[in-house]
Design a protein around this motif. Structure first.
Motif, PDB file in Angstrom:
ATOM      1  N   PRO A   1      -5.991 -23.666  44.261  1.00  0.00           N
ATOM      2  CA  PRO A   1      -5.110 -24.262  45.261  1.00  0.00           C
ATOM      3  C   PRO A   1      -3.695 -24.500  44.728  1.00  0.00           C
ATOM      4  O   PRO A   1      -2.798 -24.807  45.485  1.00  0.00           O
ATOM      5  CB  PRO A   1      -5.806 -25.593  45.580  1.00  0.00           C
ATOM      6  CG  PRO A   1      -6.589 -25.916  44.364  1.00  0.00           C
ATOM      7  CD  PRO A   1      -6.926 -24.629  43.691  1.00  0.00           C
ATOM      8  N   VAL A   2      -3.521 -24.396  43.411  1.00  0.00           N
ATOM      9  CA  VAL A   2      -2.218 -24.728  42.831  1.00  0.00           C
ATOM     10  C   VAL A   2      -1.303 -23.515  42.844  1.00  0.00           C
ATOM     11  O   VAL A   2      -1.692 -22.438  42.387  1.00  0.00           O
ATOM     12  CB  VAL A   2      -2.375 -25.208  41.375  1.00  0.00           C
ATOM     13  CG1 VAL A   2      -1.049 -25.726  40.847  1.00  0.00           C
ATOM     14  CG2 VAL A   2      -3.454 -26.255  41.275  1.00  0.00           C
ATOM     15  N   LYS A   3      -0.121 -23.703  43.341  1.00  0.00           N
ATOM     16  CA  LYS A   3       0.877 -22.627  43.262  1.00  0.00           C
ATOM     17  C   LYS A   3       1.445 -22.655  41.858  1.00  0.00           C
ATOM     18  O   LYS A   3       2.242 -23.528  41.511  1.00  0.00           O
ATOM     19  CB  LYS A   3       1.965 -22.856  44.315  1.00  0.00           C
ATOM     20  CG  LYS A   3       2.151 -21.621  45.159  1.00  0.00           C
ATOM     21  CD  LYS A   3       3.216 -21.707  46.175  1.00  0.00           C
ATOM     22  CE  LYS A   3       3.574 -20.274  46.566  1.00  0.00           C
ATOM     23  NZ  LYS A   3       4.937 -20.139  47.032  1.00  0.00           N
ATOM     24  N   ALA A   4       1.055 -21.721  41.038  1.00  0.00           N
ATOM     25  CA  ALA A   4       1.347 -21.854  39.623  1.00  0.00           C
ATOM     26  C   ALA A   4       2.651 -21.168  39.227  1.00  0.00           C
ATOM     27  O   ALA A   4       3.271 -21.543  38.242  1.00  0.00           O
ATOM     28  CB  ALA A   4       0.197 -21.291  38.795  1.00  0.00           C
ATOM     29  N   LEU A   5       3.044 -20.131  39.959  1.00  0.00           N
ATOM     30  CA  LEU A   5       4.294 -19.434  39.651  1.00  0.00           C
ATOM     31  C   LEU A   5       5.103 -19.316  40.928  1.00  0.00           C
ATOM     32  O   LEU A   5       4.585 -18.936  41.963  1.00  0.00           O
ATOM     33  CB  LEU A   5       4.010 -18.027  39.131  1.00  0.00           C
ATOM     34  CG  LEU A   5       3.472 -17.846  37.723  1.00  0.00           C
ATOM     35  CD1 LEU A   5       3.392 -16.364  37.415  1.00  0.00           C
ATOM     36  CD2 LEU A   5       4.320 -18.573  36.702  1.00  0.00           C
TER      37      LEU A   5
ATOM     38  N   ASN B   1       2.619 -28.449  29.243  1.00  0.00           N
ATOM     39  CA  ASN B   1       1.317 -28.003  29.732  1.00  0.00           C
ATOM     40  C   ASN B   1       1.317 -27.979  31.244  1.00  0.00           C
ATOM     41  O   ASN B   1       1.822 -28.900  31.864  1.00  0.00           O
ATOM     42  CB  ASN B   1       0.248 -29.005  29.283  1.00  0.00           C
ATOM     43  CG  ASN B   1      -0.519 -28.474  28.126  1.00  0.00           C
ATOM     44  OD1 ASN B   1       0.071 -27.901  27.227  1.00  0.00           O
ATOM     45  ND2 ASN B   1      -1.821 -28.643  28.149  1.00  0.00           N
ATOM     46  N   GLY B   2       0.763 -26.942  31.809  1.00  0.00           N
ATOM     47  CA  GLY B   2       0.696 -26.892  33.263  1.00  0.00           C
ATOM     48  C   GLY B   2       1.985 -26.419  33.891  1.00  0.00           C
ATOM     49  O   GLY B   2       2.125 -26.433  35.102  1.00  0.00           O
ATOM     50  N   ALA B   3       2.935 -25.994  33.086  1.00  0.00           N
ATOM     51  CA  ALA B   3       4.194 -25.532  33.649  1.00  0.00           C
ATOM     52  C   ALA B   3       4.066 -24.130  34.213  1.00  0.00           C
ATOM     53  O   ALA B   3       4.928 -23.677  34.947  1.00  0.00           O
ATOM     54  CB  ALA B   3       5.280 -25.577  32.587  1.00  0.00           C
ATOM     55  N   GLY B   4       2.986 -23.434  33.848  1.00  0.00           N
ATOM     56  CA  GLY B   4       2.773 -22.092  34.386  1.00  0.00           C
ATOM     57  C   GLY B   4       2.969 -20.992  33.356  1.00  0.00           C
ATOM     58  O   GLY B   4       2.954 -19.817  33.700  1.00  0.00           O
TER      59      GLY B   4
ATOM     60  N   SER C   1       9.179 -25.016  34.434  1.00  0.00           N
ATOM     61  CA  SER C   1       8.703 -26.339  34.813  1.00  0.00           C
ATOM     62  C   SER C   1       8.061 -26.216  36.179  1.00  0.00           C
ATOM     63  O   SER C   1       8.677 -25.712  37.118  1.00  0.00           O
ATOM     64  CB  SER C   1       9.881 -27.321  34.850  1.00  0.00           C
ATOM     65  OG  SER C   1       9.407 -28.561  35.317  1.00  0.00           O
ATOM     66  N   LEU C   2       6.827 -26.635  36.272  1.00  0.00           N
ATOM     67  CA  LEU C   2       6.066 -26.563  37.514  1.00  0.00           C
ATOM     68  C   LEU C   2       6.182 -25.188  38.165  1.00  0.00           C
ATOM     69  O   LEU C   2       6.385 -25.061  39.363  1.00  0.00           O
ATOM     70  CB  LEU C   2       6.527 -27.652  38.475  1.00  0.00           C
ATOM     71  CG  LEU C   2       6.358 -29.069  37.942  1.00  0.00           C
ATOM     72  CD1 LEU C   2       7.034 -30.070  38.841  1.00  0.00           C
ATOM     73  CD2 LEU C   2       4.883 -29.398  37.781  1.00  0.00           C
TER      74      LEU C   2
END
Lengths: 270, 234, 368, 449, 292
Positions: free
Chosen positions: B13-17, B36-39, B208-209
């Protein structure tokens, strides 16, 4: 740093309002995951645990929550020394923990997920669950009310009937939080609560953590420094399984050792 | 040469890029930094085909590779060294190396292995041991060495410094620079250990995100206060 | 020592109606009769009464066919609780049916207890044995559990041949099929009686299982299924939950075995081969794992499809040996096709259809 | 039929004529209303009526349960097609009182739960007149109560369990093949007369078949003559019978009695051949069909063992041997087989199925022109005891006994699979003494109509 | 003493046949995480192909090889058409599809070749070898089984340890994602895994058939024992499967010989439970996969 440790040892008196770890060491095969780590997590305080990947943060959480048995060291909940404890007992001590990622039950509704948080208080035993009257029914009603009120409190009321995977990630994270909070724990251990959240969502999370800290102690493992620096009262920094620093956000910010651990050394390319 | 244009991808569900664009020239290293989790990892996984891109283009030396299968992308000369335990633990060091060039017919495997042992001397004496007996640093060496077996043109590295002692990290970084210069590789280097990455990189981007928030010359990024802010939060 | 436990009585007074689920508007019976037992009892009585009158209009053979479905419904329901609710697998439920069947046979032969009591005792005996087996099962996962239960299915029927004087050996024990009591009239066939007994037993079992699944215990089972780690953190003992579920599931299979003994009027090793256990698993998947209605569809497929395939092949005037094998092949191919085309089983298809019709398909298709 | 007859030997033609006569006599005796002329297909002074379930003016529907698929199917799946082939032949030659007989046999996979289902279907849905030749002890036990409660004739159960012989409990059920205990007693008697003093070993299946046979053997061979009795479990046959055979050999058995199904007989022979254990072999009628066994054991070892492994083995028989084409019944059945059942092998199972069909036809005929279920049972109780046909021994049917064949004779398997008698025909019942008897094998009738 | 030796030899020889089937199960489990219940039927079907060829006067070893080729193709087709599709569902779906294949193949065999027991030539004598009057307790056929299993195992070991293909198959099984990154076509390796397992099954079928005869269900019991054997060994390990199968074969033979043949099946259950209580992942399996 050595000084810090000494102070710690001296202060390790069984405080009955805190979670304490003292000189905890954990080895996985040859690897030392935690090396004589000590910390005191106090009530109504937000205590951050930070460090680069593989520093041992999650292992520390696992020791406190009973998934990993320490090879040596002590663990005390509210002044009571815990010799061998299991994750199943954690909620009895008034400690709730969230898991990295989500740890939600994917094929159960949001409401059920939160009701699970109450399950350790249930008195219905095995076969009695088959009866459609009496205690099990009453208990279910109470559970439901509690869970619903907690969900409403976190503005999740509209999702009660949904399955977690069908929800936005941030909402799922919140559901996981609701499950941890529904028992009104004295301590909340948050394992990377901000991962996968947007900036706005992270701000909201920060507000929530600060609000919660008025009622309970919070231990926070997190990578997002914005958040950590904003909400924590105390921060413990781990690197290669060892505590390399402990102090207020300002102290940590200005600690060269911490910068070193995070940014690494420069490489001499020649 | 690797060109990425407006690449987007989702992880569950996460829009990663979100519309990531960047370029790595021949014999250059581009560092990708971020929390972490920035993609960062998603970026590499999308490039190598493990994650489907929802949008955008990727080309390697002129070949369009976006949304091809990972095996086809690998055969286009793109080598992805995944994070952490990217070696086949149950197989020996030598077998792992052989695997690196297993699809390629025109490689002299023996001399290539010898060359890798020269690059990473600690590997040779343990050639016949299973890979899980290696230390973290040695595994990283093995993973990089294996990636080099197929003579790739583009190297995607995911946190090679993870869990390594600083000295080992700096050795690996130095070697990376050397390889890049000698072999004309395009390297995309994902790192959390920003200083060591920037010290060998030519260019750098900060994610970032899922979005590129900084893209500049590595030296400039090093001194950029934005980096400190996005990365450490102070 | 920590958490203030929730005081049931104090909380009860604070029950607020308005917070009930948003989806509460969908079914009115739930609101009309809020106590599950009453609601379910009402539904049950209605179901039994309707069936009672319907069965009078069916031929003796149709009634018999219906009564054949019952035992498998119960065994598949047991498997459904085990696999669907708790995530444990079993390829040995045929053996548990055997235990229930022999319990019933021995009780019928050696005691004069009424049928209902005998069925209950057979269920309890199997539940107890299932609890012991559950201790083993709780230590095993995935294929290892599958293998152990498969070996159970292989081993149990041979106990009967080993201890021939007690269990009747290879030819097994004879059961007297229940004869309808006189007040039902002379036209009430034994087949109709069997079918009615079946329906009553199934309805009772469904009520109990529904209550269980909707109780805290049922929720704990699902929590263990979805994430053992998170379940432990919530204070659930994974092992205890798994053992309990295995026992309950066994009890249902045992009850099914008892019914099978009545329906087949015989208990012998040949009826409880490994094939039976595998068919039950297939029936579960075809019906739809984890749903109660799925057990009905799965059992119906197990009973009706082979018969339908046989009737179909009989229409073509071929060698009956070949016809029997073609019927078997049709069953096998159908099994493959259903699983590939509808991974959620028949109940999954029905839910999707229902979703399409009510326009809310997205939301609930994955339930269970 | 006429053109067919030319293929037969002169002796055969004579036999046929005689048989027709004897049948006419029987038919006249049984039904005063019938004056059938033997060869006419629509004889009788009154019209055919739908006198009972499964019976119309032109047809009779019978039912049976058989293992057509699954592990028990090998061999047994041939029986019902063979029976149907005999009925086809009979129908082509006028049927019984002008009615053609159809046997509807359903697959139960040798699973008793399925047997109940198919028999309920046959009786309740398909309305068969009766069940004939239902195969298997555990399977048939599952339906025997149902059939008797519903007063459905249940003839010629294909299993030697003594449980079918309970006229008061199961008045509608009749056995067919010799009871397993009777077979055991016959084998025991033969051993006592021929192999007195020798050490006897027994290999038996651990069910009613092997167990019953062993019981019968022990009734005759008292004292310590049986040195070892080894059971085997039919479900673990894939592991071979080496352990059991080794035990028999170790016990020093000189004569080994095989109370085994054919597959197990073959496995036992294999185990014996492989260890060079060569006792005198005796087997029950179930165990040794030279055709089946010959096929199975022919390749034990290239040319070294072959079918010769069977030579000299002695087996019980109550029906003519499939290998003995000089027997008129075998010859007739072979002709029928070639015409109606050619896709199946011709072996002991074929003889069994056709014989059973033949006796079924006799019983239906004896039940009268317009038979009812009760008249069939009456005929079984009053006339079937004196039926003759391919069977070698007398039948035990009466109102107080539902036993089928009352004994058997011992046959020795010759080099080419031929069978030669080595004993008189022994006759007994479950509890009585064993006596000898002359063969009652009848001559082949022209037809039954 | 003689009895013990006889029982051990019989058990070992049964165990070798379980081993070949068990190795087939392991091959498929390792690469696709499916317990292949169709293994028995696939073996039986290939054996019928061999028998039909031999009936048409094809020499034994040629028929043997042709049947293996047939099995190889059958395995690939089943993987490509059915199992790959089933893999998109739950793990249980794959098992049920395999059961469907089992039922269908057994029924088809019944249609094509009939339900009757038939023999299968052993090519080598089943008669015990004697040297100078001393019985050795084994027949040339036993030696043939032993050699065939040994050859099969060595061939598999050679394939997996010393060839590029085997290396790719192993890598695909251990680390599918990494393998894809290295350019290995993992999908093809899965197909090949099924094909090889099916071929191994054909060998097992042809070795077992002379002793248990050939009929549509002849391998069912062997499959169950082989599955328990593979579990004892740890489903991931071919060597474990061999040892598990020998343990199973010998234990069952001893149970049958000393306690009675009707205790063999319950015995299999007891052995399995005892082993699994001590090692819930089998004896030779690698590390357990649980996360916190």
């Amino acid at each position: 740093m050595g000084c810090n440790l000494l102070v710690h040892v001296a202060l390790f008196a069984m405080e009955n309002s805190s979670l304490q770890v003292e000189e905890i060491t954990v080895r996985f095969g040859g690897l030392v995951a935690l090396d004589r780590v000590s910390a005191t997590f106090k009530e109504r305080e937000v205590h951050g645990v930070i460090g680069p990947n593989g520093a041992g943060k999650t292992t520390l959480f696992n020791v406190v929550s009973g998934f990993v048995k320490a090879d040596s060291g002590k663990l005390a909940f509210f002044g009571e020394e815990v010799t061998s404890h299991r994750p199943e007992k954690l909620s009895k001590y008034g400690v709730a923990r969230t898991l990295q990622g989500l740890g939600l039950f994917a094929r159960m509704s949001v409401l059920e997920n939160v009701m699970i948080g109450l399950t350790s208080t249930g008195k219905t035993k095995g076969f009695a669950g088959m009866l459609g009257f009496g205690r099990p029914v009453k208990e279910e009603r109470i559970f439901r009310e509690h869970a619903l009120s907690k969900l409403n409190e976190l503005s999740l009321g509209q999702y009660v009937d949904r399955m977690p995977p069908s929800l936005p990630y941030a909402i799922q994270k919140k559901v996981a939080l609701a499950r941890a909070l529904v028992l009104e724990p004295r301590f909340l251990m948050l394992d990377e609560p901000a991962s996968g959240l947007s900036n706005d969502e992270m701000d909201e999370l920060g507000d929530l953590i600060l609000k919660l800290s008025e009622k309970m102690g919070i231990v926070l493992v997190e990578h997002h420094m914005d958040l950590v620096m904003r909400v924590c009262n105390v921060i413990t920094v781990l690197d290669f399984g060892r505590v390399i620093a402990e102090g207020t956000p300002d102290e940590i910010r200005s600690n060269p050792q911490v910068t070193e651990a995070y940014l690494g050394e420069e490489v001499n390319t020649n | 040469m690797l060109v990425i244009e407006k690449l987007s991808a989702s992880y569950g569900p996460v829009k990663a890029l979100k519309e990531v664009s960047l370029k790595v020239d021949r014999a250059k290293i581009t560092a990708v930094l971020g929390a972490n989790g920035a993609g960062k990892t998603t970026l590499l996984r999308t490039l190598s085909g493990l994650v489907k891109a929802t949008n955008g283009n990727v080309s390697v030396d002129g070949n369009e590779i976006v949304n091809k299968s990972p095996e086809d992308i690998a055969r286009c000369g793109v080598a992805h060294v995944p994070e952490g335990r990217g070696v086949v633990q149950e197989m020996t060091i030598e077998e792992n190396l052989r695997l690196g060039a297993v699809w390629k017919r025109d490689v002299d495997v023996k001399s290539k292995i010898k060359w890798v042992y020269e690059l990473f001397p600690p590997l040779e004496p343990r050639a016949q041991k299973a890979a899980f007996t290696l230390s973290g640093g040695e595994r990283q060496m093995l993973a990089i060495g294996r990636a080099l077996m197929a003579e790739p043109r583009t190297l995607l590295l995911d946190e090679p410094s993870l869990g390594l002692a600083p000295l080992v990290t700096s050795n690996i970084m130095a070697l990376l620079r050397r390889l890049c210069d000698e072999q004309g590789l395009s390297v995309l280097l994902v790192e959390q250990n920003a200083r060591s990455a920037l010290s060998v990189a030519d260019d750098a981007v900060v994610l970032s995100l899922g979005e590129v928030v900084v893209a500049d010359d590595a030296k400039k990024v090093m001194s950029d206060s934005n980096l400190r802010h996005h990365y450490l939060g102070f | 020592m920590g958490v203030e436990e929730i005081d049931l009585k104090a909380e009860e007074t604070k029950v607020k109606k308005e917070t009930l689920i948003e989806g509460g508007s969908k079914l009115s019976l739930k609101r009309l009769i809020p106590v599950p037992i009453l609601r379910n009892l009402l539904l049950a009585i209605v179901a039994v009464v309707i069936f009672f009158f319907l069965s009078g209009h069916l031929s003796a053979y149709r009634n018999y066919q219906l009564s054949q479905v019952g035992p498998y419904v119960l065994a598949i329901l047991g498997l459904s609780v085990l696999i669907g609710q708790n995530g444990q697998i079993s390829i040995g439920h045929g053996a548990l049916m055997a235990i229930g069947a022999w319990s019933l046979a021995l009780l019928q032969i050696h005691t004069k207890l009424p049928l209902g009591v005998i069925l209950l005792l057979a269920t309890l005996i199997t539940t107890a044995i299932g609890g012991v087996l559950g201790l083993v099962a709780a230590r095993l996962r995935g294929p290892y559990l599958a293998g152990a239960t498969l070996a159970l299915a292989l081993g149990v029927p041979d106990i009967a041949t080993r201890y021939r004087s007690l269990f009747g050996g290879y030819q097994g024990l004879q059961i007297n099929p229940p004869s309808p009591p006189a007040f039902l009239g002379a036209n009430f066939t034994p087949q109709q009686y069997l079918a009615v007994i079946d329906v009553i037993v199934i309805v009772i079992a469904f009520i109990f299982v529904a209550n269980l699944v909707n109780s805290r215990i049922g929720r704990d089972m699902r929590a263990v299924r979805d994430d053992e780690i998170a379940a432990r953190l919530a204070g659930i003992s994974v092992q205890r939950t798994q053992v309990f579920t295995f026992a309950i599931s066994s009890g249902l299979a045992g009850l099914g075995g008892g019914l099978l003994a009545l329906v087949a009027s015989n208990v012998s090793p040949g009826a409880f081969s490994v094939t039976l256990s595998i068919s039950l698993l297939s029936g579960l998947v075809i019906g739809g794992i984890g749903t109660m209605a799925g057990a009905l569809w799965g059992a119906a497929v197990m009973v009706y499809v082979p018969q339908w395939a046989t009737t179909l092949t009989e229409k073509f005037n071929m060698n009956q040996g070949i016809a029997a094998n073609i019927a078997l092949a049709i069953y096998g191919i159908l099994l493959i096709v259903i699983v590939l085309a509808a991974p959620g089983g028949i109940q999954g298809i029905l839910m999707r259809l229902k979703g399409l019709i009510s326009g809310r398909g997205r939301q609930r298709a994955t339930k269970g | 039929m006429g053109n067919k007859r030319s293929h037969f030997s002169k002796r055969f033609r004579v036999t046929v004529a005689a048989a027709s006569l004897s049948l006419i006599a029987a038919a006249c005796g049984s039904s005063s209303s019938s004056s059938s002329s033997g060869s006419s297909s629509s004889g009788g002074t009154t019209a055919n009526t739908a006198s009972a379930p499964g019976i119309t003016a032109t047809s009779i529907l019978l039912g049976s349960h058989q293992p057509l698929t699954g592990p028990a199917a090998p061999g047994y799946s041939e029986i019902a097609p063979a029976a149907q082939a005999y009925f086809d032949y009979l129908n082509a030659h006028g049927g019984v009182y002008g009615r053609s007989i159809t046997l509807k046999y359903e697959d139960d996979g040798y699973n008793p739960a399925n047997t109940t289902q198919v028999v309920q279907k046959l009786v309740l849905q398909d309305n068969v007149f009766g069940i004939v030749g239902g195969l298997g002890t555990p399977t048939h036990q599952a339906v025997v109560n149902f059939l008797n409660t519903n007063k459905v004739p249940d003839l010629f159960v294909a299993s030697g369990c003594d449980c079918w012989n309970q006229p008061t409990v199961h008045p509608y059920t009749y056995g067919f093949q010799p009871d397993y205990i009777i077979e055991g007693k016959v084998l025991g008697t033969y051993i006592a007369s021929k192999y007195a003093g020798m050490k006897i070993g027994v290999l038996y299946q651990n069910d009613d078949f092997g167990g019953g046979g062993l019981t019968g053997l022990k009734q005759i061979l008292t004292g310590g003559q049986i040195v070892s009795a080894q059971p085997y479990d039919p479900t673990t046959l894939t592991n071979g019978l080496g352990t059991q055979v080794a035990a028999l050999q170790a016990a020093g058995a000189q004569v080994v009695v095989l109370l085994t199904i054919p597959a197990a007989t073959a496995l036992a022979l294999l185990a014996m051949a492989s260890t060079g254990f060569q006792p005198t072999l005796l087997s029950s009628s179930v165990s040794a069909d030279p055709y089946t066994l010959g096929g199975l054991v022919s390749n034990f070892s290239k040319g070294k063992v072959g079918a010769s492994i069977l030579t000299g083995m002695q087996t019980l028989a109550y029906l003519p041997a499939p290998t003995d084409l000089t027997d008129p019944w075998t010859a007739l059945f072979k002709t029928i087989h070639d015409k109606y059942d050619a896709s199946q092998p011709f072996d002991g199972n074929t003889i069994f199925g056709m014989s059973m069909a033949y006796y079924t036809a006799l019983a239906i005929k004896a039940a009268g022109q317009n038979p009812t279920r009760q008249s069939l049972i009456n005929a079984m109780n009053t006339q079937a005891g004196s039926f003759t046909g391919p069977g070698l021994t007398p039948l035990g049917y009466s109102s107080t006994s539902h036993l089928g064949f009352l004994g058997a004779e011992v046959m020795q398997i010759g080099a080419s699979g031929s069978l030669t008698s080595t004993s008189p025909i022994y006759v007994t019942n479950v509890n009585g003494p064993v006596t000898t008897h002359a063969s009652v094998e009848a001559q082949v009738p022209a037809n039954l109509g | 003493m003689t009895k013990l030796i006889t029982l051990l030899l019989i058990g070992a020889s049964n165990g070798l046949i379980y081993a070949v089937v068990a190795i087939g199960l392991v091959l498929i489990w390792r690469s696709t995480r499916v317990v292949n219940f169709a293994q028995a039927a696939m073996a039986m079907f290939s054996t019928y192909i061999a028998a039909s060829l031999i009936d048409r006067k094809v020499p034994y070893f040629l028929a043997f090889i042709l049947a293996i080729v047939f099995a190889f193709i059958m395995g690939s087709v089943i993987e490509r058409t059915l199992m790959r599709q089933a893999a998109k569902g739950t793990p249980i779906s794959s098992v049920i599809v395999a059961v469907g294949v089992l039922i269908t193949l057994e029924a088809l065999a019944g249609v094509i070749w009939g339900a009757n027991l038939r023999n299968f030539p052993s090519h080598f004598s089943l008669v015990e070898i004697k040297t100078g009057g001393v019985k050795l307790g084994i027949s040339p056929f036993d030696i043939y089984i032993f050699v065939a299993v040994l050859v099969l195992l060595l061939a598999l070991v050679y394939l997996f340890q010393y060839t590029k293909l085997g290396m790719m198959m192993r890598a695909s099984a251990f680390a599918p994602e990494v393998s894809r990154l290295l350019g290995i076509r993992v999908g093809r390796m899965l197909t090949l895994g099924w094909a090889l397992a099916s071929a191994a099954g054909a060998v097992a079928g042809m070795l077992a058939a002379p002793r248990v005869f050939l009929f549509p269900n002849n391998m069912d019991a062997v499959l169950v024992f082989a599955f328990t054997a593979a579990i004892i060994g740890g489903l991931d390990s071919p060597v474990g499967a061999l040892i598990g199968a020998l343990v199973m074969g010998i234990s069952l033979s001893l149970i049958g010989g000393y306690l009675g043949s009707d205790l063999e099946n319950p015995g299999a259950f007891v052995i399995l439970v005892v082993v699994l209580m001590a090692r819930p992942q089998g004896i030779f399996s690698s590390i357990a996969e649980r996360r916190v």
